[in-house]
Design an enzyme around this catalytic site. Structure first.
Site, PDB file in Angstrom:
ATOM      1  N   LYS A  39      27.216  35.314  33.036  1.00 23.20           N
ATOM      2  CA  LYS A  39      28.629  34.899  33.007  1.00 23.20           C
ATOM      3  C   LYS A  39      29.531  36.033  33.508  1.00 23.20           C
ATOM      4  O   LYS A  39      29.091  37.186  33.609  1.00 23.20           O
ATOM      5  CB  LYS A  39      29.011  34.501  31.584  1.00 23.20           C
ATOM      6  CG  LYS A  39      28.909  35.626  30.560  1.00 23.20           C
ATOM      7  CD  LYS A  39      29.067  35.104  29.141  1.00 23.20           C
ATOM      8  CE  LYS A  39      28.888  36.212  28.118  1.00 23.20           C
ATOM      9  NZ  LYS A  39      28.920  35.692  26.739  1.00 23.20           N
ATOM     10  N   ARG A 137      33.446  30.300  16.079  1.00 25.66           N
ATOM     11  CA  ARG A 137      33.963  30.193  17.443  1.00 25.66           C
ATOM     12  C   ARG A 137      33.764  28.754  17.894  1.00 25.66           C
ATOM     13  O   ARG A 137      34.674  27.956  17.790  1.00 25.66           O
ATOM     14  CB  ARG A 137      33.256  31.209  18.345  1.00 25.66           C
ATOM     15  CG  ARG A 137      33.903  31.380  19.694  1.00 25.66           C
ATOM     16  CD  ARG A 137      33.414  32.600  20.443  1.00 25.66           C
ATOM     17  NE  ARG A 137      31.990  32.535  20.840  1.00 25.66           N
ATOM     18  CZ  ARG A 137      31.384  33.471  21.547  1.00 25.66           C
ATOM     19  NH1 ARG A 137      32.035  34.553  21.952  1.00 25.66           N
ATOM     20  NH2 ARG A 137      30.104  33.353  21.880  1.00 25.66           N
ATOM     21  N   HIS A 166      25.063  31.999  17.552  1.00 30.15           N
ATOM     22  CA  HIS A 166      25.446  33.284  18.152  1.00 30.15           C
ATOM     23  C   HIS A 166      25.725  34.312  17.067  1.00 30.15           C
ATOM     24  O   HIS A 166      26.388  34.005  16.069  1.00 30.15           O
ATOM     25  CB  HIS A 166      26.680  33.082  19.040  1.00 30.15           C
ATOM     26  CG  HIS A 166      27.001  34.274  19.893  1.00 30.15           C
ATOM     27  ND1 HIS A 166      26.101  34.820  20.777  1.00 30.15           N
ATOM     28  CD2 HIS A 166      28.126  35.026  19.996  1.00 30.15           C
ATOM     29  CE1 HIS A 166      26.666  35.855  21.394  1.00 30.15           C
ATOM     30  NE2 HIS A 166      27.894  36.004  20.930  1.00 30.15           N
ATOM     31  N   ARG A 222      18.710  35.666  24.583  1.00 30.10           N
ATOM     32  CA  ARG A 222      19.799  35.515  25.560  1.00 30.10           C
ATOM     33  C   ARG A 222      20.516  36.845  25.802  1.00 30.10           C
ATOM     34  O   ARG A 222      21.700  36.987  25.509  1.00 30.10           O
ATOM     35  CB  ARG A 222      20.841  34.503  25.059  1.00 30.10           C
ATOM     36  CG  ARG A 222      20.334  33.131  24.679  1.00 30.10           C
ATOM     37  CD  ARG A 222      21.519  32.192  24.389  1.00 30.10           C
ATOM     38  NE  ARG A 222      22.459  32.742  23.440  1.00 30.10           N
ATOM     39  CZ  ARG A 222      22.423  32.546  22.119  1.00 30.10           C
ATOM     40  NH1 ARG A 222      21.490  31.780  21.585  1.00 30.10           N
ATOM     41  NH2 ARG A 222      23.329  33.105  21.339  1.00 30.10           N
ATOM     42  N   TYR A 266      54.091  57.369  38.335  1.00 29.72           N
ATOM     43  CA  TYR A 266      55.154  56.595  37.673  1.00 29.72           C
ATOM     44  C   TYR A 266      55.499  57.171  36.309  1.00 29.72           C
ATOM     45  O   TYR A 266      54.600  57.574  35.555  1.00 29.72           O
ATOM     46  CB  TYR A 266      54.701  55.154  37.459  1.00 29.72           C
ATOM     47  CG  TYR A 266      54.612  54.319  38.704  1.00 29.72           C
ATOM     48  CD1 TYR A 266      55.738  54.081  39.494  1.00 29.72           C
ATOM     49  CD2 TYR A 266      53.398  53.742  39.081  1.00 29.72           C
ATOM     50  CE1 TYR A 266      55.646  53.287  40.632  1.00 29.72           C
ATOM     51  CE2 TYR A 266      53.313  52.947  40.214  1.00 29.72           C
ATOM     52  CZ  TYR A 266      54.440  52.734  40.989  1.00 29.72           C
ATOM     53  OH  TYR A 266      54.350  51.951  42.106  1.00 29.72           O
ATOM     54  N   CYS A 318      47.968  53.824  38.979  1.00 25.18           N
ATOM     55  CA  CYS A 318      48.818  52.831  39.647  1.00 25.18           C
ATOM     56  C   CYS A 318      47.988  51.578  39.953  1.00 25.18           C
ATOM     57  O   CYS A 318      46.795  51.519  39.650  1.00 25.18           O
ATOM     58  CB  CYS A 318      49.375  53.393  40.943  1.00 25.18           C
ATOM     59  SG  CYS A 318      50.158  54.999  40.789  1.00 25.18           S
ATOM     60  N   MET A 319      48.592  50.602  40.608  1.00 29.18           N
ATOM     61  CA  MET A 319      47.865  49.371  40.915  1.00 29.18           C
ATOM     62  C   MET A 319      46.716  49.609  41.896  1.00 29.18           C
ATOM     63  O   MET A 319      45.647  49.011  41.780  1.00 29.18           O
ATOM     64  CB  MET A 319      48.827  48.317  41.471  1.00 29.18           C
ATOM     65  CG  MET A 319      48.195  46.942  41.590  1.00 29.18           C
ATOM     66  SD  MET A 319      49.257  45.729  42.375  1.00 29.18           S
ATOM     67  CE  MET A 319      50.553  45.548  41.164  1.00 29.18           C
ATOM     68  N   ASP A 320      46.945  50.508  42.855  1.00 31.52           N
ATOM     69  CA  ASP A 320      45.975  50.669  43.943  1.00 31.52           C
ATOM     70  C   ASP A 320      45.431  52.086  44.097  1.00 31.52           C
ATOM     71  O   ASP A 320      44.589  52.323  44.954  1.00 31.52           O
ATOM     72  CB  ASP A 320      46.623  50.268  45.274  1.00 31.52           C
ATOM     73  CG  ASP A 320      47.467  49.027  45.125  1.00 31.52           C
ATOM     74  OD1 ASP A 320      46.897  48.000  44.732  1.00 31.52           O
ATOM     75  OD2 ASP A 320      48.685  49.099  45.346  1.00 31.52           O
TER      76      ASP A 320
HETATM   77  C1  LIG Z   1      27.839  36.344  26.088  1.00 33.21           C
HETATM   78  C2  LIG Z   1      26.824  35.664  25.279  1.00 33.21           C
HETATM   79  C3  LIG Z   1      25.535  36.207  25.169  1.00 33.21           C
HETATM   80  C4  LIG Z   1      25.165  37.564  25.715  1.00 33.21           C
HETATM   81  O1  LIG Z   1      25.807  38.578  24.940  1.00 33.21           O
HETATM   82  P1  LIG Z   1      25.444  40.119  25.114  1.00 33.21           P
HETATM   83  O2  LIG Z   1      26.073  40.781  23.949  1.00 33.21           O
HETATM   84  O3  LIG Z   1      26.042  40.554  26.407  1.00 33.21           O
HETATM   85  O4  LIG Z   1      23.972  40.214  25.115  1.00 33.21           O
HETATM   86  C5  LIG Z   1      24.579  35.467  24.491  1.00 33.21           C
HETATM   87  N1  LIG Z   1      24.891  34.263  23.942  1.00 33.21           N
HETATM   88  C6  LIG Z   1      26.134  33.728  24.004  1.00 33.21           C
HETATM   89  C7  LIG Z   1      26.409  32.417  23.361  1.00 33.21           C
HETATM   90  C8  LIG Z   1      27.143  34.413  24.665  1.00 33.21           C
HETATM   91  O5  LIG Z   1      28.369  33.894  24.701  1.00 33.21           O
END
Ligand SMILES: *Cc1c(COP(=O)(O)O)cnc(C)c1O
Length: 380
Positions: A39, A137, A166, A222, A266, A318-320
């Site tokens: 992701k 969540r 999670h 995961r 700045y 700065c931005m850039d």
């Molecule tokens: C982002 C996420 C992960 C991975 O998390 P890490 O801490 O980067 O290993 C696993 N499961 C779910 C549901 C997540 O949202």
């Protein structure tokens, strides 16, 4: 005649061999299937390039947060199963089915939406039930998951491939929260047995779970951030070697001597205490290099490596672009390499260092690096 296009000097370099190493190390450690999480542009490393590499290394499934990320992978020709981890937005359900993406179902309402879309398209949805064991969540609360499990198992339009939850505190090996979440999760999974349904793939461990809590590995893990060689927290040593895959480099675009008493950037927050040599580096918060790395007279924050030595960022980012103080005797030439994350000479700046200076976490540093910075891939 056309002039060849030369890219800006600021680049992200991704070491694909480091990602292969981390993937192998994770797999050897857990000995269950691994679903790497890609992701947020593969944590800033580049969604499609990283996903292709992971699949080439034998990865059998990938996880993303949003359906758009899954569609981008399908459009790039990635055919392995892809689970979308985020809560589903009802009007988007048909898009999951159209692109053969696995759906997270976290309530009876959502199950009904998925069934309706699946029936309308005459296509069976592949779903993973999401159980909330303490994150608050998304997910059905573990103690009230039974009706959802029964309805999903009975559904003609859904195939329950997985059940997951999670972890909220797995980056801290001493936290008691993980054990509590595991107990709630296993109790919920037991309902499949009670009703005589086949047990789907049970998955719970994120990076912290992989590193510190073997009992959370279950049928699949995961890992996100450790796939990229970065630790989820700074509280404990990893049980196996991880290799950071991302470097952030630029080059000096300007050199000057700043007189004592002159201020830089700045807000004039930093004043040269003596005549000093200052260089300008062409990357800023517009690239995702945080303005929190700015320094003033009273606080010093970010540092970079030039010619193998550490030098402080002076004044506001700065931005850039931003400025770096080499000191009265420091030397650098235009186009000298500047390392913001990574190795130079015998020294290195870790993503974790940048996070500490900016008072944030490594996750935010990585995913903040945006599309304005070209990515280069090595190895693989
Ligand atoms: C982002 C996420 C992960 C991975 O998390 P890490 O801490 O980067 O290993 C696993 N499961 C779910 C549901 C997540 O949202």
């Amino acid at each position: 005649m056309t002039t060849p296009f030369i890219q800006r000097p600021t680049r992200i370099q991704v070491d694909l061999d480091a990602i292969s190493h981390n993937l192998r190390a994770i797999g050897d450690h857990v000995r269950v299937p691994v679903m790497p999480i890609v992701k947020a542009n593969a944590y800033g490393h580049g969604l499609v390039a990283v996903a292709r590499h992971l699949v080439a290394q034998g990865t059998g499934q990938l996880g993303v947060a949003f359906v758009e990320e899954g569609i981008a992978l399908r459009q790039a020709g990635i055919t392995v199963p892809i689970l979308v981890l985020g809560g589903i937005f009802g009007p988007q359900v048909a898009q999951f089915l159209e692109h053969d993406l696995e759906i997270t179902v976290s309530s009876l309402d959502k199950l009904r939406q998925v069934e309706a879309a699946a029936q309308a398209m005459n296509r069976k949805a592949v779903i993973h039930l999401k159980v909330d064991t303490g994150m608050e969540r998304i997910g059905v609360h573990s103690e009230s998951a039974a009706p959802l499990i029964e309805a999903a198992v009975a559904s003609r339009w859904c195939m329950v491939k997985g059940v997951y939850s999670h972890l909220a505190c797995s980056d801290d090996p001493r936290s008691a929260m993980t054990q509590l979440q595991l107990e709630r999760f296993l109790e919920t999974c037991a309902h499949f047995e009670r009703i005589g349904a086949p047990m789907p793939i049970r998955h719970l461990a994120n990076s912290g779970g992989v590193l510190h809590f073997p009992e959370t590995w279950l049928d699949m893990v995961r890992p996100g951030i450790i796939t990229y060689g970065v630790l989820p927290g700074d509280s404990a040593r990893p049980p196996f070697e991880l290799r950071p895959a991302l470097s952030l480099v630029s080059q000096v675009v300007y050199f000057k001597v700043v007189k004592a008493g002159r201020t830089v950037s700045y807000g004039a927050t930093w004043m040269a205490p003596h005549d000093t040599r200052i260089v300008t580096v062409p990357i800023g918060y517009g690239d995702g290099y945080s303005r929190a790395l700015s320094s003033s007279a009273s606080s010093s924050r970010g540092e970079v490596l030039i010619r193998g030595e550490r030098h402080p960022i002076v004044g506001r980012v700065c931005m850039d672009q931003f400025m770096v103080d080499l000191g009265p005797q420091g030397s650098a030439w235009n186009e000298d390499e500047v390392v913001l994350i990574g190795h130079q000479g015998g020294d290195a700046i870790a993503c974790e260092d940048v996070a500490r200076w900016a008072e944030t976490i490594p996750y935010e540093v990585l995913v903040g690096l945006n599309e304005r910075i070209p990515r280069e891939y090595r190895g693989g």
